[in-house]
Design a protein around this motif. Structure first.
Motif, PDB file in Angstrom:
ATOM      1  N   GLY A 118       0.799  -1.226   0.000  1.00 27.27           N
ATOM      2  CA  GLY A 118       0.000   0.000   0.000  1.00 27.27           C
ATOM      3  C   GLY A 118       0.827   1.269   0.000  1.00 27.27           C
ATOM      4  O   GLY A 118       0.367   2.308   0.479  1.00 27.27           O
ATOM      5  N   VAL A 119       2.043   1.204  -0.552  1.00 24.64           N
ATOM      6  CA  VAL A 119       2.932   2.366  -0.593  1.00 24.64           C
ATOM      7  C   VAL A 119       2.944   2.933  -2.013  1.00 24.64           C
ATOM      8  O   VAL A 119       3.231   2.211  -2.975  1.00 24.64           O
ATOM      9  CB  VAL A 119       4.361   1.989  -0.167  1.00 24.64           C
ATOM     10  CG1 VAL A 119       5.270   3.223  -0.205  1.00 24.64           C
ATOM     11  CG2 VAL A 119       4.363   1.367   1.224  1.00 24.64           C
ATOM     12  N   GLU A 120       2.661   4.203  -2.137  1.00 28.58           N
ATOM     13  CA  GLU A 120       2.669   4.854  -3.445  1.00 28.58           C
ATOM     14  C   GLU A 120       4.097   4.971  -3.962  1.00 28.58           C
ATOM     15  O   GLU A 120       5.001   5.436  -3.254  1.00 28.58           O
ATOM     16  CB  GLU A 120       2.057   6.258  -3.336  1.00 28.58           C
ATOM     17  CG  GLU A 120       2.085   7.049  -4.642  1.00 28.58           C
ATOM     18  CD  GLU A 120       1.736   8.506  -4.453  1.00 28.58           C
ATOM     19  OE1 GLU A 120       1.916   9.285  -5.420  1.00 28.58           O
ATOM     20  OE2 GLU A 120       1.286   8.874  -3.338  1.00 28.58           O
ATOM     21  N   VAL A 121       4.315   4.559  -5.202  1.00 30.43           N
ATOM     22  CA  VAL A 121       5.618   4.689  -5.843  1.00 30.43           C
ATOM     23  C   VAL A 121       5.414   5.146  -7.285  1.00 30.43           C
ATOM     24  O   VAL A 121       4.332   4.999  -7.857  1.00 30.43           O
ATOM     25  CB  VAL A 121       6.422   3.365  -5.831  1.00 30.43           C
ATOM     26  CG1 VAL A 121       6.792   2.968  -4.412  1.00 30.43           C
ATOM     27  CG2 VAL A 121       5.659   2.255  -6.526  1.00 30.43           C
ATOM     28  N   GLU A 122       6.493   5.677  -7.862  1.00 33.91           N
ATOM     29  CA  GLU A 122       6.445   6.144  -9.247  1.00 33.91           C
ATOM     30  C   GLU A 122       7.666   5.613  -9.989  1.00 33.91           C
ATOM     31  O   GLU A 122       8.802   5.875  -9.589  1.00 33.91           O
ATOM     32  CB  GLU A 122       6.458   7.677  -9.284  1.00 33.91           C
ATOM     33  CG  GLU A 122       6.543   8.262 -10.687  1.00 33.91           C
ATOM     34  CD  GLU A 122       6.807   9.758 -10.682  1.00 33.91           C
ATOM     35  OE1 GLU A 122       7.389  10.258 -11.674  1.00 33.91           O
ATOM     36  OE2 GLU A 122       6.461  10.425  -9.677  1.00 33.91           O
ATOM     37  N   PRO A 123       7.464   4.847 -11.081  1.00 34.93           N
ATOM     38  CA  PRO A 123       8.607   4.402 -11.882  1.00 34.93           C
ATOM     39  C   PRO A 123       9.290   5.616 -12.530  1.00 34.93           C
ATOM     40  O   PRO A 123       8.629   6.542 -12.988  1.00 34.93           O
ATOM     41  CB  PRO A 123       7.987   3.498 -12.945  1.00 34.93           C
ATOM     42  CG  PRO A 123       6.605   3.201 -12.466  1.00 34.93           C
ATOM     43  CD  PRO A 123       6.187   4.341 -11.605  1.00 34.93           C
ATOM     44  N   VAL A 124      10.612   5.591 -12.553  1.00 33.11           N
ATOM     45  CA  VAL A 124      11.387   6.721 -13.077  1.00 33.11           C
ATOM     46  C   VAL A 124      12.394   6.191 -14.102  1.00 33.11           C
ATOM     47  O   VAL A 124      13.214   5.329 -13.783  1.00 33.11           O
ATOM     48  CB  VAL A 124      12.131   7.447 -11.930  1.00 33.11           C
ATOM     49  CG1 VAL A 124      13.048   8.530 -12.484  1.00 33.11           C
ATOM     50  CG2 VAL A 124      11.130   8.050 -10.943  1.00 33.11           C
ATOM     51  N   GLY A 125      12.312   6.709 -15.320  1.00 32.74           N
ATOM     52  CA  GLY A 125      13.279   6.353 -16.346  1.00 32.74           C
ATOM     53  C   GLY A 125      14.508   7.239 -16.262  1.00 32.74           C
ATOM     54  O   GLY A 125      14.567   8.187 -15.466  1.00 32.74           O
ATOM     55  N   PRO A 126      15.512   6.972 -17.126  1.00 32.10           N
ATOM     56  CA  PRO A 126      16.770   7.727 -17.028  1.00 32.10           C
ATOM     57  C   PRO A 126      16.610   9.222 -17.275  1.00 32.10           C
ATOM     58  O   PRO A 126      17.288  10.029 -16.635  1.00 32.10           O
ATOM     59  CB  PRO A 126      17.656   7.065 -18.082  1.00 32.10           C
ATOM     60  CG  PRO A 126      16.757   6.251 -18.933  1.00 32.10           C
ATOM     61  CD  PRO A 126      15.580   5.881 -18.094  1.00 32.10           C
ATOM     62  N   ARG A 127      15.730   9.609 -18.196  1.00 37.30           N
ATOM     63  CA  ARG A 127      15.547  11.049 -18.453  1.00 37.30           C
ATOM     64  C   ARG A 127      14.922  11.736 -17.248  1.00 37.30           C
ATOM     65  O   ARG A 127      15.374  12.802 -16.820  1.00 37.30           O
ATOM     66  CB  ARG A 127      14.679  11.252 -19.693  1.00 37.30           C
ATOM     67  CG  ARG A 127      14.452  12.726 -20.039  1.00 37.30           C
ATOM     68  CD  ARG A 127      13.664  12.893 -21.309  1.00 37.30           C
ATOM     69  NE  ARG A 127      14.365  12.315 -22.453  1.00 37.30           N
ATOM     70  CZ  ARG A 127      13.871  12.297 -23.697  1.00 37.30           C
ATOM     71  NH1 ARG A 127      12.674  12.790 -23.939  1.00 37.30           N
ATOM     72  NH2 ARG A 127      14.566  11.769 -24.676  1.00 37.30           N
ATOM     73  N   ARG A 128      13.885  11.133 -16.705  1.00 33.34           N
ATOM     74  CA  ARG A 128      13.231  11.699 -15.516  1.00 33.34           C
ATOM     75  C   ARG A 128      14.184  11.698 -14.320  1.00 33.34           C
ATOM     76  O   ARG A 128      14.205  12.635 -13.522  1.00 33.34           O
ATOM     77  CB  ARG A 128      11.975  10.889 -15.201  1.00 33.34           C
ATOM     78  CG  ARG A 128      11.257  11.255 -13.909  1.00 33.34           C
ATOM     79  CD  ARG A 128      10.611  12.595 -13.971  1.00 33.34           C
ATOM     80  NE  ARG A 128       9.765  12.812 -12.798  1.00 33.34           N
ATOM     81  CZ  ARG A 128       9.558  13.977 -12.240  1.00 33.34           C
ATOM     82  NH1 ARG A 128      10.135  15.060 -12.753  1.00 33.34           N
ATOM     83  NH2 ARG A 128       8.780  14.106 -11.196  1.00 33.34           N
ATOM     84  N   LEU A 129      15.013  10.650 -14.191  1.00 30.37           N
ATOM     85  CA  LEU A 129      15.988  10.584 -13.105  1.00 30.37           C
ATOM     86  C   LEU A 129      16.961  11.761 -13.199  1.00 30.37           C
ATOM     87  O   LEU A 129      17.295  12.390 -12.183  1.00 30.37           O
ATOM     88  CB  LEU A 129      16.748   9.257 -13.150  1.00 30.37           C
ATOM     89  CG  LEU A 129      17.867   9.066 -12.121  1.00 30.37           C
ATOM     90  CD1 LEU A 129      17.321   9.152 -10.696  1.00 30.37           C
ATOM     91  CD2 LEU A 129      18.570   7.720 -12.335  1.00 30.37           C
ATOM     92  N   ALA A 130      17.402  12.076 -14.418  1.00 31.42           N
ATOM     93  CA  ALA A 130      18.322  13.194 -14.606  1.00 31.42           C
ATOM     94  C   ALA A 130      17.676  14.522 -14.242  1.00 31.42           C
ATOM     95  O   ALA A 130      18.349  15.443 -13.757  1.00 31.42           O
ATOM     96  CB  ALA A 130      18.816  13.222 -16.048  1.00 31.42           C
ATOM     97  N   GLU A 131      16.367  14.636 -14.447  1.00 30.61           N
ATOM     98  CA  GLU A 131      15.659  15.854 -14.055  1.00 30.61           C
ATOM     99  C   GLU A 131      15.547  15.958 -12.538  1.00 30.61           C
ATOM    100  O   GLU A 131      15.731  17.034 -11.961  1.00 30.61           O
ATOM    101  CB  GLU A 131      14.253  15.864 -14.672  1.00 30.61           C
ATOM    102  CG  GLU A 131      14.235  15.985 -16.189  1.00 30.61           C
ATOM    103  CD  GLU A 131      12.831  15.797 -16.752  1.00 30.61           C
ATOM    104  OE1 GLU A 131      11.912  15.499 -15.952  1.00 30.61           O
ATOM    105  OE2 GLU A 131      12.660  15.939 -17.973  1.00 30.61           O
ATOM    106  N   LEU A 132      15.242  14.831 -11.901  1.00 31.78           N
ATOM    107  CA  LEU A 132      15.071  14.846 -10.452  1.00 31.78           C
ATOM    108  C   LEU A 132      16.395  15.002  -9.724  1.00 31.78           C
ATOM    109  O   LEU A 132      16.496  15.719  -8.727  1.00 31.78           O
ATOM    110  CB  LEU A 132      14.386  13.550  -9.988  1.00 31.78           C
ATOM    111  CG  LEU A 132      12.931  13.344 -10.418  1.00 31.78           C
ATOM    112  CD1 LEU A 132      12.479  11.932 -10.068  1.00 31.78           C
ATOM    113  CD2 LEU A 132      12.022  14.373  -9.755  1.00 31.78           C
TER     114      LEU A 132
END
Length: 403
Positions: A118-132
């Motif tokens: 019941g834990v909210e998570v969000e998959p992150v690709g390499p482009r999004r990872l670089a933004e974060l």
């Protein structure tokens, strides 16, 4: 109260779990006589005051396990408690970063486990990872928005204040030297004299097996200290990462691995590794307790653990004395770090319960007698989960008393 009984419940240990238990007892039964005993001059001296300050969300733990349920409840309860008491906390979120194809597969399994918990998570690709996180590299990541940071020493201080406000006592510099359980009471021998109680709860952490033995129990476990060594990045690196950045855990290893953790104070810590400690409460590398070493060296479970984790233990021990090895673990997902970035930071010591057959106990472990309840193992995320753990223990104690 029966004649000759000083209080209803004695709690041994003013770490965060012991304090949360005492507070929960007083909330559940106002007017209960509760006394907390702490051998150190102040609460939160050991595990509570030497952890990374993370409020975990509960993505790692087996669905349906006590650890998973208590962590999920504890994440919310800890934040609510901080709001009510004016304690600073932040919720930067956690990024679990996969750097190899094998880790990508495990990361996707972790995503499924998070959903079951019941834990909210969000998959992150390499482009999004670089933004974060521009300074972090990886093939994929998992964002856990609920993960937070806090200073658990402040939480412990507020818990102690709540206990006193509710009429309880927190007695520091009061070591327990002996326990005797009678039919209607428990006698606690301390440096201040003998205290008698109707029930006893021991949340003794690094001394859990010894306190259980004082109480006449024959513990089937031994506390083995694992020393977690941290580094701190220099002030010039503040802001290098905005999230907690963790590697994908290896299912064959008992610990999560080296990670980057922003702290409430604004600095960033790196760590921990995990090496066998030479003293249960010795935080410097040179600290050795012959008693502590002899205690676990005589225990057959320790040698079974050592044989099962020989290669990993050798790598951790090497990295403890050879900083380039430690740095390599960090650079897997933060490649710009250098040796100059690894500055000294206080170590922590984890109380790991080990069974005689060599099993590392990964969940909460309780041992009890008619009038005693001992917390034998309270692994990470015990700080996050302390409030619901305390409520669970209080319910058990009051149920045993017929309250």
């Amino acid at each position: 109260m029966p004649p000759g009984v000083d209080c209803d419940v004695v709690v041994i240990g003013a770490g965060i779990v012991g304090l949360a238990t005492a507070r929960a007892l007083l909330q559940a039964w106002p007017g209960l006589e509760v006394v907390v005993l702490e051998k150190e001059p102040q609460p939160a001296t050991h595990q509570t005051g030497h952890n990374s300050g993370v409020i975990h969300a509960g993505i790692y733990y087996a669905p349906g396990s006590l650890k998973a349920r208590l962590c999920r409840a504890g994440e919310r309860a800890t934040k609510d408690f901080c709001r009510e008491h004016g304690i600073a906390f932040e919720t930067p979120g956690k990024l679990v970063v996969a750097t190899t194809e094998a880790e990508v597969g495990r990361l996707r399994g972790l995503r499924d486990r998070a959903g079951q918990n019941g834990v909210e998570v969000e998959p992150v690709g390499p482009r999004r990872l670089a933004e974060l996180e521009p300074h972090v590299t990886g093939l994929e990541a998992l964002l856990v928005p609920a993960s937070g940071i806090v200073d658990y020493r402040e939480v412990a201080t507020a818990l102690a204040d709540d206990i006193r406000s509710a009429g309880g006592q927190v007695l520091t510099s009061t070591a327990v030297a002996g326990l005797r359980e009678d039919a209607d009471r428990v006698r606690v021998l301390t440096g201040r004299g003998v205290l008698t109680a109707r029930r006893l709860v021991a949340c003794a952490g690094l001394q859990a097996d010894r306190v259980a033995r004082l109480g006449g129990l024959d513990p089937d476990f031994r506390i083995v200290p694992f020393r977690g060594e941290y580094h701190q990045l220099p002030a010039a690196r503040d802001g290098l990462v905005r999230h907690l950045v963790y590697p994908v855990p290896d299912p064959d290893l008992p610990f999560l691995g080296v990670h980057l953790s922003p702290t409430i104070g604004g600095r960033i810590t790196v760590g921990p590794n995990a090496v066998l400690g030479l003293a249960r409460e010795g935080y410097g590398k040179a600290r050795v307790s012959l008693r502590d070493v002899a205690d676990y060296a005589r225990f057959p479970g320790l040698w079974r653990v050592a044989r099962a984790n020989l290669r990993t233990g050798a790598v951790e021990a090497r990295n403890s004395v050879w900083r380039p090895g430690y740095l390599a673990a960090c650079r897997r997902y933060c490649p710009e770090l250098t040796l100059d970035d690894l500055r000294p930071h206080p170590a922590g010591i984890r109380a790991q319960a080990v069974l005689r057959d060599g099993t590392l106990v990964h969940d909460f472990l309780l041992r009890e007698s008619p009038r005693q309840l001992h917390v034998a193992n309270a692994p990470s995320p015990a700080a996050t989960s302390a409030l619901p753990i305390g409520a669970m223990l209080a319910e058990r104690v009051l149920g045993a008393q017929g309250r």
